[in-house]
Motif scaffolding. Sequence first.
Motif, PDB file in Angstrom:
ATOM      1  N   MET A  15      42.929  27.605  49.404  1.00 21.34           N
ATOM      2  CA  MET A  15      43.237  28.900  48.825  1.00 21.34           C
ATOM      3  C   MET A  15      43.041  29.962  49.903  1.00 21.34           C
ATOM      4  O   MET A  15      42.064  29.928  50.642  1.00 21.34           O
ATOM      5  N   PRO A  16      43.968  30.924  49.978  1.00 19.72           N
ATOM      6  CA  PRO A  16      43.859  31.970  51.001  1.00 19.72           C
ATOM      7  C   PRO A  16      42.595  32.814  50.859  1.00 19.72           C
ATOM      8  O   PRO A  16      42.082  33.020  49.767  1.00 19.72           O
ATOM      9  N   SER A  17      42.145  33.322  52.008  1.00 23.10           N
ATOM     10  CA  SER A  17      40.964  34.167  52.055  1.00 23.10           C
ATOM     11  C   SER A  17      41.386  35.614  52.304  1.00 23.10           C
ATOM     12  O   SER A  17      42.228  35.893  53.157  1.00 23.10           O
ATOM     13  N   TYR A  18      40.805  36.515  51.538  1.00 24.78           N
ATOM     14  CA  TYR A  18      41.085  37.943  51.639  1.00 24.78           C
ATOM     15  C   TYR A  18      39.771  38.696  51.765  1.00 24.78           C
ATOM     16  O   TYR A  18      38.704  38.152  51.501  1.00 24.78           O
ATOM     17  N   ARG A  19      39.876  39.961  52.137  1.00 18.31           N
ATOM     18  CA  ARG A  19      38.688  40.812  52.113  1.00 18.31           C
ATOM     19  C   ARG A  19      39.102  42.239  51.803  1.00 18.31           C
ATOM     20  O   ARG A  19      40.204  42.670  52.144  1.00 18.31           O
ATOM     21  N   VAL A  20      38.211  42.923  51.137  1.00 15.26           N
ATOM     22  CA  VAL A  20      38.377  44.353  50.926  1.00 15.26           C
ATOM     23  C   VAL A  20      37.292  45.030  51.751  1.00 15.26           C
ATOM     24  O   VAL A  20      36.123  44.642  51.708  1.00 15.26           O
ATOM     25  N   THR A  21      37.712  45.997  52.549  1.00 19.74           N
ATOM     26  CA  THR A  21      36.795  46.734  53.413  1.00 19.74           C
ATOM     27  C   THR A  21      36.832  48.201  53.009  1.00 19.74           C
ATOM     28  O   THR A  21      37.916  48.791  52.911  1.00 19.74           O
ATOM     29  N   ASP A  37      44.947  33.666  44.905  1.00 15.00           N
ATOM     30  CA  ASP A  37      46.150  32.849  45.015  1.00 15.00           C
ATOM     31  C   ASP A  37      47.237  33.492  45.876  1.00 15.00           C
ATOM     32  O   ASP A  37      48.002  32.803  46.535  1.00 15.00           O
ATOM     33  N   ASP A  38      47.322  34.824  45.846  1.00  9.24           N
ATOM     34  CA  ASP A  38      48.367  35.512  46.610  1.00  9.24           C
ATOM     35  C   ASP A  38      47.961  36.968  46.862  1.00  9.24           C
ATOM     36  O   ASP A  38      46.934  37.438  46.370  1.00  9.24           O
ATOM     37  N   GLY A  39      48.811  37.657  47.619  1.00 10.01           N
ATOM     38  CA  GLY A  39      48.524  39.037  47.988  1.00 10.01           C
ATOM     39  C   GLY A  39      48.481  39.999  46.817  1.00 10.01           C
ATOM     40  O   GLY A  39      47.675  40.931  46.815  1.00 10.01           O
ATOM     41  N   LEU A  96      45.265  42.268  45.980  1.00  9.25           N
ATOM     42  CA  LEU A  96      45.283  43.725  45.847  1.00  9.25           C
ATOM     43  C   LEU A  96      44.657  44.165  44.534  1.00  9.25           C
ATOM     44  O   LEU A  96      43.899  45.137  44.495  1.00  9.25           O
ATOM     45  N   ALA A  97      44.948  43.443  43.468  1.00 11.03           N
ATOM     46  CA  ALA A  97      44.361  43.788  42.168  1.00 11.03           C
ATOM     47  C   ALA A  97      42.843  43.620  42.210  1.00 11.03           C
ATOM     48  O   ALA A  97      42.108  44.468  41.685  1.00 11.03           O
ATOM     49  N   ILE A  98      42.361  42.562  42.841  1.00 14.14           N
ATOM     50  CA  ILE A  98      40.923  42.354  42.970  1.00 14.14           C
ATOM     51  C   ILE A  98      40.322  43.466  43.823  1.00 14.14           C
ATOM     52  O   ILE A  98      39.277  44.036  43.489  1.00 14.14           O
TER      53      ILE A  98
END
Length: 96
Positions: free
Chosen positions: A1-7, A57-59, A63-65
């Motif tokens: 599963m892709p990894s994201y971050r909010v900064t 799961d996706d971009g 963004l919603a998270i």
Amino acid sequence: MPSYRVTMTIGALQPGVRPDAVLPAAAAAAAELTTVEASDLAVVAGSARVTVRFTADDGDLALAIGEHVVATTRQVAVPATWLVTERVKGRWLPVR
């Protein structure tokens, strides 16, 4: 599963909020919706920067998270700026 971050760069605290409450609030907001991989607080150029790394799961979901994390963080602090990025081949790229 892709990894994201909010900064988020934190501009100020809400009245009566202790500085050590911001990072746990941001991480807990992400954990309401997904798996949190890591969270961090750093001081960059004299400003507090909160980063929460998570899976999605996706971009669009990322963004919603990210928006949820920022909205929840606003209850304890004022995010001056924020950005959601995705880990792609060893680099963090903005999610559009």
